[in-house]
Write an enzyme that holds these catalytic residues in place. Structure first.
Site, PDB file in Angstrom:
ATOM      1  N   GLU A  68     -61.233 -93.173 -30.611  1.00 10.09           N
ATOM      2  CA  GLU A  68     -60.256 -92.189 -29.309  1.00 10.09           C
ATOM      3  C   GLU A  68     -60.414 -93.117 -28.617  1.00 10.09           C
ATOM      4  O   GLU A  68     -59.779 -93.763 -27.217  1.00 10.09           O
ATOM      5  CB  GLU A  68     -60.950 -91.269 -29.383  1.00 10.09           C
ATOM      6  CG  GLU A  68     -60.728 -89.857 -30.706  1.00 10.09           C
ATOM      7  CD  GLU A  68     -61.729 -89.928 -31.329  1.00 10.09           C
ATOM      8  OE1 GLU A  68     -62.677 -90.576 -31.478  1.00 10.09           O
ATOM      9  OE2 GLU A  68     -61.271 -89.237 -32.588  1.00 10.09           O
ATOM     10  N   HIS A 137     -63.377 -78.256 -32.136  1.00  9.83           N
ATOM     11  CA  HIS A 137     -62.233 -77.964 -31.960  1.00  9.83           C
ATOM     12  C   HIS A 137     -60.993 -77.119 -31.260  1.00  9.83           C
ATOM     13  O   HIS A 137     -59.939 -76.551 -31.716  1.00  9.83           O
ATOM     14  CB  HIS A 137     -61.381 -77.828 -33.190  1.00  9.83           C
ATOM     15  CG  HIS A 137     -62.260 -79.283 -34.943  1.00  9.83           C
ATOM     16  ND1 HIS A 137     -63.308 -78.954 -34.559  1.00  9.83           N
ATOM     17  CD2 HIS A 137     -61.827 -80.140 -35.246  1.00  9.83           C
ATOM     18  CE1 HIS A 137     -63.680 -80.545 -35.556  1.00  9.83           C
ATOM     19  NE2 HIS A 137     -62.742 -81.159 -35.179  1.00  9.83           N
TER      20      HIS A 137
END
Lengths: 336, 334
Positions: A68, A137
């Site tokens: 990322e 999440h």
């Protein structure tokens, strides 16, 4: 909204509307590239990119490694040097791994270089709870990025806005962060054909009312509208504002509504403390609209807690329709 | 000139190019000395990271780059900026926080950039420029510009995640980027022996399936040969390389450094390996310049620095009313 070139309206899901915007962008501008984890043949974790790789190939719809920080930085460097990347984080939570590039680089490069270069970067963040994916999440971290000068942060709540605001983001010379609530991806709604833009920084009055103002973001807009229907049956006429952009915030629309109704509730899924609602409240408190208030401002935000796994607990930590209904009723009846 | 024992630089570059390279090395040295002197005299607000002793690495790494090629730089980036062709007056103006500076006084020493010459900027975050360099290389490949990006970073950055992610992506996508590690032995005070599991940082190239070379970073010719080779490799479409320039900073990390992690002997040993003396001797030996030419060049560059400082001193300061200008592009002429 400019509808001149987009007369045909049909229903699409929110995810399909985003995909259509990216399709238009890829088809009309060779500088546009999509980057992200599993956005190619897999189609993205939420099937937002879908089959775009079949049409544009792996050089334009680029699967990145699970990197990322590096991926975000590549997008920053590409945006500085001629490409128009649209970078997808698989979950907004994973952007925590990329904060260096978002906060120190993308947001500040133009400023640090005295305007010598801009960073026309679009980043997409699937966000929010309600999917049973638990604490890592399910977060709503838009206020984190809303705190960073140099970024623009938007939260479209409808398929029409999702498409039009993404196309607006691509035309913007500065980095635009798009928070997309995962529960909205399957929501359907009318979406104009072709290219159109919906301006960043402009809130939408989704329902007009005279008794109180509910300023909501993202999925909470729909919960606020559901609550407003119930409130109407009890004779309370709520105005619902979809903030749409948290940086820069549409001060005029919010203040005008508060001057009209004299009551304000802020509803947002991010953690309540130091969140979007705090900023809206302060904006009102620091303005002449404060003099129009007939009751204290009320915030409904996420609990001071990570998102739990159990579905009942998960619901309990973010505002729900009954919470909005109760708060609005109390406020309208002068009990808060 | 065809003698294989003749150093690469002498075999490869014409006399004017070699003189210009030495001139840039003098300019870097004197820029840094001028910066230090300005700091001592209270003209500088903030800190600085001087690259005295690393001049061959900066100049040698930019020899086969044009203005269309990009570099990303580090917090110790003054030398890279000069090597890529920056104007010294605008550099000092930035250092002094003035409106004529490269960043109009908003960036300072740690963010000097010269976009027109392909310098995408120094960076205050260790490793911050590595993925950005890969992004610039991605643009070059997608837009078919033929440009190569040279990514400068220090030994400290080789333990950042950004280093590993950037090298991996550059290799997976076969991008035209050259990673130039300026290994000056210390990340602030922590030595590479204490911080890094491999002996040579270039060894890490094998993990990313790219060529890796370690050279004497104080030897201009050795640096130029390694980086020119890597640039040609990238320009031919063969992907990234990692070049490690072993060098040394004579000064401390920044102005707060008390030099408690290294000995005076170590510093003086490295000062004896002065890259400028080495380069001067090379050019004199091969009759590119006479000793008098070298002395004249040094005098000339000293004057350039004095003029640059005078320009910077005379430059207007930005006004407080414009303190938040340049945050967004909106409303600004591009």
């Amino acid at each position: 909204m400019n509808m001149q070139n987009a007369p045909d309206i049909r229903e699409l899901s929110y995810a399909e509307a985003i995909r259509e915007a990216m399709d238009i962008a890829l088809g009309s501008d060779e500088r546009v590239v999509l980057m992200g984890e599993d956005i190619g043949v897999y189609g993205g974790a939420f099937q937002v990119t879908g089959d775009l790789i079949d049409k544009y190939g792996p050089d334009r719809v680029m699967d990145t490694p699970i990197s990322e920080l590096g991926g975000a930085g590549v997008a920053v460097g590409a945006a500085m040097t001629g490409l128009r990347p649209i970078f997808e984080f698989q979950f907004s939570d994973f952007a925590t791994l990329a904060m260096e590039q978002i906060v120190n680089q993308a947001a500040k490069i133009r400023f640090m270089l005295g305007g010598a270069v801009s960073v026309p970067l679009v980043m997409r963040f699937p966000a929010g709870s309600g999917t049973g994916a638990a604490a890592q999440h399910s977060q709503s971290i838009e206020a984190w990025l809303g705190h960073v000068p140099g970024l623009k942060v938007i939260q479209p709540s409808t398929p029409e806005d999702a498409k039009g605001m993404l196309l607006a983001a691509l035309e913007d010379p500065d980095p635009v962060m798009i928070f997309e609530h995962k529960i909205l991806y399957k929501m359907r709604g009318p979406v104009p054909e072709g290219h159109y833009t919906i301006p960043i920084g402009k809130a939408a009055v989704r329902r007009e009312g005279k008794d109180l103002t509910i300023v909501a973001t993202s999925l909470m807009v729909h919960k606020a509208l559901a609550a407003a229907d119930d409130l109407a049956q009890n004779g309370i006429d709520a105005e619902v504002i979809d903030l749409r952009t948290i940086r820069p915030m549409d001060r005029d629309t919010v203040l005008a509504s508060v001057r009209k109704t004299g009551r304000l509730i802020c509803v947002y899924e991010g953690v309540k403390t130091l969140g979007v609602g705090a900023e809206i409240s302060a904006m009102v408190a620091e303005s002449d609209a404060f003099d129009y208030l007939d009751a204290p401002i009320f915030r409904l935000g996420g609990a001071e807690s990570p998102i739990p796994y159990n579905p009942e607990l998960e619901k309990a930590v973010v505002p729900q329709v009954p919470d909005i209904l109760n708060a609005a009723t109390e406020l309208a009846q002068g009990r808060l | 000139m065809s003698d294989p024992n003749t150093p690469y630089a002498i075999r490869t570059y014409d006399a004017e190019t070699l003189k210009d390279a030495l001139r840039k090395m003098f300019l870097i040295r004197k820029f840094e000395e001028g910066a230090e002197d300005s700091y001592t005299r209270g003209l500088i607000h903030g800190t600085m990271h001087l690259s005295i002793g690393q001049e061959a690495s900066a100049v040698g790494s930019c020899m086969s780059l044009s203005d269309a090629d990009k570099i990303t730089s580090t917090h110790r980036g003054h030398g890279h900026c000069v090597a890529k062709g920056a104007d010294l007056g605008r550099m000092f103006a930035e250092f002094f926080g003035k409106e004529d500076g490269y960043c109009r006084g908003r960036g300072g020493s740690m963010h000097i950039a010269d976009v027109e010459k392909g310098n995408l900027g120094a960076n205050g975050i260790v490793g911050g420029g590595l993925p950005i360099a890969v992004g610039a290389a991605l643009s070059a490949k997608r837009l078919n510009t033929g440009a190569v990006t040279v990514c400068f970073f220090g030994d400290g950055a080789n333990n950042e995640g950004a280093f590993h992610e950037a090298l991996n992506m550059a290799a997976v996508w076969k991008l035209p980027v050259v990673f130039v590690c300026e290994n000056n032995r210390y990340g602030m005070s922590t030595s590479t022996e204490k911080s890094t599991a491999v002996k040579h940082i270039a060894d890490r190239a094998s993990a990313y399936n790219m060529p890796g070379t370690t050279v004497d970073g104080n030897d201009f010719s050795a640096v130029a040969e390694a980086v020119d080779t890597a640039v040609a490799h990238a320009r031919a479409g063969n992907g990234p390389s990692l070049v490690e320039n072993l060098t040394y900073r004579w000064r401390g990390h920044s102005k707060s450094d008390r030099n408690r992690y290294r000995t005076k002997e170590e510093i003086s040993d490295w000062m004896a390996r002065d890259p400028i003396l080495h380069m001067s001797a090379l050019l004199v030996e091969h009759k590119v310049m006479s000793e008098a030419d070298v002395a004249a060049l040094e005098t000339e560059t000293a004057q350039v620095i004095q003029d640059a400082i005078a320009f910077a001193n005379a430059s207007p300061a930005p006004t407080a009313a414009e303190a938040t200008r340049f945050v967004y592009t909106d409303g600004e002429a591009a």
